[in-house]
Structures are given as structure tokens and as C-alpha cells.
Design a protein around this motif. Structure first.
Motif, PDB file in Angstrom:
ATOM      1  N   SER A  53      51.388  34.981  41.788  1.00 51.76           N
ATOM      2  CA  SER A  53      52.144  35.608  42.877  1.00 51.76           C
ATOM      3  C   SER A  53      52.538  34.632  43.971  1.00 51.76           C
ATOM      4  O   SER A  53      53.094  35.045  45.001  1.00 51.76           O
ATOM      5  CB  SER A  53      51.335  36.766  43.483  1.00 51.76           C
ATOM      6  N   LYS A 107      51.590  44.661  47.669  1.00 54.79           N
ATOM      7  CA  LYS A 107      50.828  45.003  46.463  1.00 54.79           C
ATOM      8  C   LYS A 107      50.418  43.751  45.708  1.00 54.79           C
ATOM      9  O   LYS A 107      49.267  43.631  45.265  1.00 54.79           O
ATOM     10  CB  LYS A 107      51.664  45.906  45.569  1.00 54.79           C
ATOM     11  N   ASP A 108      51.348  42.811  45.535  1.00 54.60           N
ATOM     12  CA  ASP A 108      51.047  41.595  44.780  1.00 54.60           C
ATOM     13  C   ASP A 108      49.884  40.838  45.388  1.00 54.60           C
ATOM     14  O   ASP A 108      48.954  40.405  44.688  1.00 54.60           O
ATOM     15  CB  ASP A 108      52.272  40.677  44.734  1.00 54.60           C
ATOM     16  N   TYR A 109      49.921  40.649  46.699  1.00 52.50           N
ATOM     17  CA  TYR A 109      48.907  39.819  47.333  1.00 52.50           C
ATOM     18  C   TYR A 109      47.543  40.499  47.354  1.00 52.50           C
ATOM     19  O   TYR A 109      46.512  39.848  47.111  1.00 52.50           O
ATOM     20  CB  TYR A 109      49.347  39.439  48.750  1.00 52.50           C
ATOM     21  N   SER A 111      46.566  42.626  45.153  1.00 50.80           N
ATOM     22  CA  SER A 111      46.102  42.590  43.756  1.00 50.80           C
ATOM     23  C   SER A 111      45.457  41.248  43.440  1.00 50.80           C
ATOM     24  O   SER A 111      44.416  41.173  42.770  1.00 50.80           O
ATOM     25  CB  SER A 111      47.280  42.844  42.810  1.00 50.80           C
ATOM     26  N   GLN A 112      46.065  40.176  43.924  1.00 56.40           N
ATOM     27  CA  GLN A 112      45.504  38.849  43.662  1.00 56.40           C
ATOM     28  C   GLN A 112      44.208  38.634  44.440  1.00 56.40           C
ATOM     29  O   GLN A 112      43.279  37.980  43.947  1.00 56.40           O
ATOM     30  CB  GLN A 112      46.526  37.762  44.002  1.00 56.40           C
ATOM     31  N   ARG A 114      42.069  40.937  45.045  1.00 61.64           N
ATOM     32  CA  ARG A 114      41.075  41.646  44.237  1.00 61.64           C
ATOM     33  C   ARG A 114      40.627  40.776  43.060  1.00 61.64           C
ATOM     34  O   ARG A 114      39.435  40.732  42.735  1.00 61.64           O
ATOM     35  CB  ARG A 114      41.632  42.979  43.745  1.00 61.64           C
ATOM     36  N   ARG A 115      41.561  40.099  42.422  1.00 62.87           N
ATOM     37  CA  ARG A 115      41.192  39.208  41.311  1.00 62.87           C
ATOM     38  C   ARG A 115      40.290  38.078  41.806  1.00 62.87           C
ATOM     39  O   ARG A 115      39.346  37.670  41.114  1.00 62.87           O
ATOM     40  CB  ARG A 115      42.447  38.658  40.645  1.00 62.87           C
ATOM     41  N   ASN A 169      39.555  48.363  45.226  1.00 64.44           N
ATOM     42  CA  ASN A 169      40.931  48.540  44.774  1.00 64.44           C
ATOM     43  C   ASN A 169      41.710  49.321  45.815  1.00 64.44           C
ATOM     44  O   ASN A 169      41.841  50.543  45.721  1.00 64.44           O
ATOM     45  CB  ASN A 169      40.983  49.254  43.424  1.00 64.44           C
ATOM     46  N   LEU A 171      44.717  49.572  46.155  1.00 65.51           N
ATOM     47  CA  LEU A 171      46.002  50.012  45.632  1.00 65.51           C
ATOM     48  C   LEU A 171      45.871  51.210  44.701  1.00 65.51           C
ATOM     49  O   LEU A 171      46.853  51.676  44.132  1.00 65.51           O
ATOM     50  CB  LEU A 171      46.689  48.861  44.900  1.00 65.51           C
TER      51      LEU A 171
END
Length: 549
Positions: A53, A107-109, A111-112, A114-115, A169, A171
Motif C-alpha cells: 500500500s 482502509k488500506d493503511y 489494513s496494513q 493490522r498486518r 479489526n 474495518l
């Protein structure tokens, strides 16, 4: 323990291919959390995806330069972008929390992030690599760096945001009663991650060329300097806490010394920084789109006569800011030597390496906006085109001449200018400030800054130098916001050039392209996506929309 199933996808970030036997065994396969982190190769694949991302120029089919006073997006792409809006929405102010430019980054950031937290939670499971003893700690350092990076990107887009330091999470469909942390808290979290990452990463990957593109100690230090520069700037420092500028100056001096010590030197030829896959000045970059397909740099940027889309054209306002090389003055300054009948003669060498203009020689012929390079019907065009990042060898007709390039995320010239800005604000225009700015100017043969400048005068010079040196690199959009000058520079008429030829005489006119607007009440920050506000349904008093939306 609750099982987590992960789809591992090998993404291209300029890294070496991972173990062939693993890829043969599990192409695109779902595997359990235990299997991912009990094998260091699998864990590394998971970490690789965290880079996915990181922004590149055309990730949203329009560059950031078109959302500020650098370029014009000559054809709307709103129907095809993932964000549901484009640069034109920034320039008109016509967007809402339900559809706005850069919406997808929220959302992208997260999500990353969270990873990143998944890796950190499972770090003790990852085995050591006896053949590469630093590999495991390097992975931790990368993840901490990337979590800090994504939080910084969220910070400069939205201000205070929720902090997640464990696996959650935000999101999902079920509301989590999280709050927006303050800017101070987000910055403190970023700096904490970077401080630990600094101790885990190598200065560069000169001894492991296949790892270039991964987070390094030099990247960490440059990012820390950038974060503190923003934190000291007016948008994030409304009370003008002076010690923040000193902190930023100190951090950027450390970053600059580290970069130079690691071999990240100013490159002699400015244009090559953006056309070489590896370049000594680039501290961090990611692969740029290819030349030929939709959203490829060359296809998007080239004039129509070269079978380019010419979707992004350069504004006259930026052209006007390139100084005259002989005098170091802008065209509108007394004694500059500017000739309005020959407006492109004798300018800053970076002009010729960044901008294509009417009559400039490109790929063996002169650009002709009255003929073969005229804009397509229905497109607005300034009759200037971006040259920076383009390869003259690329032939869009027969599909030849391309070579890999990187989208520059951090480079040494920026660190020089970060240091100069912070030092000038903290202490004043001392020799250190002059030396830093003049080093950047001298690389392209520009004269040094005039002596005897006051702090405010030097501030203007530094901001101008950033505008020219870092043009089209995604910096200006954020700079004018952190300085709180977007309400002026992005709130006015913008122009292009129109030429007419009679015999040997050329006449230049500067027609209006559009009237841009900027609402200072709300547009310094992006709106939080409406879906996030709706999900909480007012049940979390600590989570609110940004002002004005």
C-alpha cells in the motif's frame, strides 16, 4: 487460540524472489497462522505484502500534483478510481465523506497496520535463519517501520486517528469502541516504533542487493526527520511550540549525516534520479508503473503526438517559479534577465529536466501544440507536459525502449531541505541553512542564495526550493497544507500557455484553465469515511468527524 487464515500473495516491491520450493508448493494458497510464522520464509512473504500500500504515482490514476498548484488533470478519471473521486474534486471542493479523493487510503493503511500487528504478535514463533542471522530482527524492524510509516500517512491526511498496537479489526462490521487519539499521541507512537526499528535494521543493503526496497536504518532516520518536521509545522503545531523545530532540526541533521555516510549522495545529473532503477540519491523508492499500459508513466504523461494520453499537464504557475540560471531570480523579480518573448531561455536546469514546453526537442523533434501535439477534443490542456520520470528512449508506437524505474519516496535532497527548514525556524538563517540549500542548488549549477537573508526571507527561499527541487514527487500537496498556505496557493485561477506563430514571431498568451477553490475551514484535513462514522452510530464519544464535513 483462534486460527487466522492468511492468503499469501507475492507482491512486487523490488525484492528478491523467495524460496522457489515454497512458491512451487503453495502458489497463492491459504495457510494457517501457525504455518506462516513457524517458517521464516513464509513470515517474510507476509511482511512483503505489507509494502503493497505504499503509494505510487498512479495508484489512483491521478497524481497528487494535480490536486495542488503543479499540474492539471486534463481528463477526469472519477468513474474508474478506487477512491470514487479524483484531483478535480480537490480543486472544486466538491466531495463528501461518502466519496472523496484518497478515501481508499483509510482502509488500506489500517489494513496494513493490522498486518503489522499480526507479525508483531507472532514474532516469537518465527525461527532464526542460521544462514542469515540478522534476518529475523530485520523483519521486526521492517514491520515497526511500516507501521510508523502508515500511521504518518494517516496523520498527515486526517490528523489524530485511532492507535492500534495489538490485533484488532477496525474495518469489520462489528463496531469497536475505539477513539481518535490526539496528534501528540500518534506522533509519540510513531517515534517509539522508529526508535526500536533503528536498532534492528542495516544502514543500507549494499551487501544484499536483492533486499533493496526494504526498510533500512537510513529510511527510519529520514522518516523520523520528516515526521518531526510535520509535527513542528503550523498545521500540527498551532501553538507554535518552538522546541519542535529544534527537535526536527536535530533529527534531520542525524538523518542527513547517516544518509551521506551510507552512500546516499546527491546525484550529479538530476533527471537520472527518476529514470534509473537504482540511484545513489534515492534512500527509498518503489517500482513505478511500466511505460506502455494504462496508468503507465509514459503513456499517461507523453504528449498526444507521441501516442501519449497527455492526461496531466503542467501549470503556468509552476513554470513561472523556475528561476533564471544566470541571476538566481524568478521571472517577475527585478533584474532577473527574463525575456517574455523567449520565456523558456536561460532557466533553472531543473526546468528542462522536469517540463516539456512548446518547441522543446523531445524524441528527435520539436513539440508542436498547434499541430501533432494538440490536445484531443474535450480535454483541457496547459500545453506543458511533465518530463520528470519519462524516458526519451520509450517508443509508445512499437512498444520499445522501456527500462525499470522507481517512484521516489525519499531522497537525500529532501533531507537537506528538511534540515534547512527546521534549522531556520529553530535558530535562524545561519551558515548551516545556507550550506544545506546551496548544496541542492549547486548540484544543478544554480547560483547560491543571496547573503544576509532574514528568517522570513529564508523561509520563502526554502519553500521555493522545495517547490522546484521536489516538483511532481507528491510533496507539494502536503507541504502547502502543513504550512497552511493552501488557502492561498490552491484557491485561485490557474493558467496554461497558448501560442500563435506568424513567420518567425511567436506570441504567447496565458489563458485561464480553471478557477480552483480551497475551503480553509475543512480542507486541510480529509473527511473520515462516512462508513466509519455510520458504523459507530454515535456510540463512541471519542470518535468524531473532522470539522466542516
Amino acid at each position: 487460540m483462534k486460527k487466522l487464515y492468511i492468503l499469501l500473495v507475492l507482491v512486487v516491491i523490488g525484492l528478491a524472489a523467495c524460496k522457489k520450493d515454497y512458491l512451487d508448493r503453495l502458489p497463492n494458497a491459504k495457510i494457517s497462522e501457525e504455518e506462516v510464522f513457524s517458517d521464516i520464509g513464509n513470515a517474510e512473504l507476509f511482511v512483503n505484502n505489507i509494502y503493497n500500500s505504499v503509494p505510487n504515482m498512479f495508484r489512483t490514476f491521478w497524481p497528487m500534483s494535480s490536486a495542488t498548484d503543479e499540474t492539471d488533470q486534463s481528463q477526469d478519471q472519477a468513474t474508474i478510481t478506487a477512491d470514487g473521486a479524483d484531483a478535480g474534486n480537490f480543486n472544486s471542493g466538491f466531495f463528501t465523506p461518502s466519496a472523496f479523493p484518497l478515501r481508499g487510503r483509510w482502509k488500506d493503511y489500517f489494513s496494513q497496520i493490522r498486518r503489522c500487528n499480526i507479525v508483531l504478535a507472532n514474532y516469537t514463533r518465527i525461527p532464526e535463519d542460521n544462514n542469515y542471522p540478522e534476518r529475523k530482527k530485520r523483519l521486526r524492524g521492517e514491520v515497526l517501520t511500516m507501521r510508523a510509516y502508515y500511521y504518518f500517512e494517516l496523520l498527515r491526511g486526517w490528523g489524530g486517528v485511532p492507535l492500534f498496537e495489538s490485533i484488532q479489526n477496525p474495518l469489520g462490521d462489528d463496531p469497536i469502541f475505539f477513539k481518535r487519539n490526539s496528534v501528540d499521541e500518534v506522533v509519540a507512537s510513531i517515534l517509539k516504533d522508529l526508535s526500536e526499528a533503528e536498532t534492528l535494521l542495516p544502514a543500507n543493503y549494499s551487501d544484499r542487493q536483492s533486499e533493496i526496497g526494504r526498510a533500512s536504518k537510513t529510511i527510519v532516520l529520514a522518516l523520523k526527520g520528516r515526521v518531526l518536521l510535520y509535527y513542528a509545522s503550523p498545521l500540527f503545531n498551532p501553538s507554535a511550540v518552538s522546541t519542535r523545530w529544534k527537535d526536527a532540526a536535530d533529527a534531520n541533521k542525524i538523518a542527513l549525516d547517516a544518509a551521506l555516510g551510507a552512500g546516499y549522495l546527491l546525484h550529479a545529473k538530476y533527471s537520472e534520479i527518476f529514470t534509473q532503477f537504482t540511484n545513489q540519491e534515492v534512500i527509498w523508492g518503489r517500482p513505478a508503473p511500466g511505460a506502455f499500459g494504462d496508468a503507465g508513466i509514459d503513456r499517461e504523461m507523453n504528449p498526444t503526438g507521441y501516442i501519449g494520453y497527455a492526461r496531466v499537464t503542467v501549470l503556468q504557475e509552476l513554470v513561472d517559479d523556475y528561476e533564471l540560471k544566470a541571476t538566481g531570480k524568478r521571472p517577475d523579480e527585478s533584474g532577473s534577465g527574463y525575456d517574455p518573448n523567449h520565456p523558456y531561455t536561460g532557466r533553472d536546469p531543473r526546468f528542462y529536466q522536469s517540463v516539456l514546453y512548446p518547441g522543446s526537442v523531445w524524441k528527435g523533434r520539436k513539440i508542436d501544440p498547434l499541430g501533432i501535439d494538440a490536445p484531443e477534443p474535450g480535454k483541457t490542456a496547459t500545453n506543458y507536459w511533465q518530463r520528470k520520470y519519462l524516458l526519451e528512449s520509450v517508443n509508445l508506437i512499437n512498444g520499445s525502449g522501456d527500462s525499470p524505474r522507481r517512484w521516489v519516496l525519499m531522497r537525500t535532497a529532501e533531507v537537506y531541505l528538511n534540515y534547512a527548514e527546521a534549522y531556520n525556524e529553530a535558530i535562524g538563517p545561519d551558515k548551516q541553512v545556507y550550506d544545506a540549500v546551496n548544496a541542492v542548488r549547486a548540484r544543478v549549477g544554480m547560483p547560491p542564495l543571496p547573503v544576509g537573508l532574514g528568517r522570513e526571507e529564508m523561509r520563502d527561499k526554502i519553500r521555493h526550493e522545495r517547490r522546484i527541487e521536489l516538483a511532481f514527487e507528491g510533496q507539494r500537496f502536503w507541504d502547502v497544507r502543513r504550512w497552511k498556505i493552501a488557502e492561498t496557493v490552491d484557491n485561485k485561477i490557474v493558467r496554461g500557455v497558448a501560442i500563435s506563430v506568424s513567420g518567425s514571431d511567436t506570441t504567447y498568451r496565458y489563458p485561464i484553465i480553471e478557477k480552483r477553490t480551497f475551503d480553509k475551514v475543512k480542507q486541510y484535513f480529509l473527511p473520515i469515511p462516512q462508513s466509519e462514522i455510520d458504523k459507530l452510530g454515535g456510540v463512541s464519544s471519542g470518535f468524531s468527524q473532522n470539522p466542516g464535513y
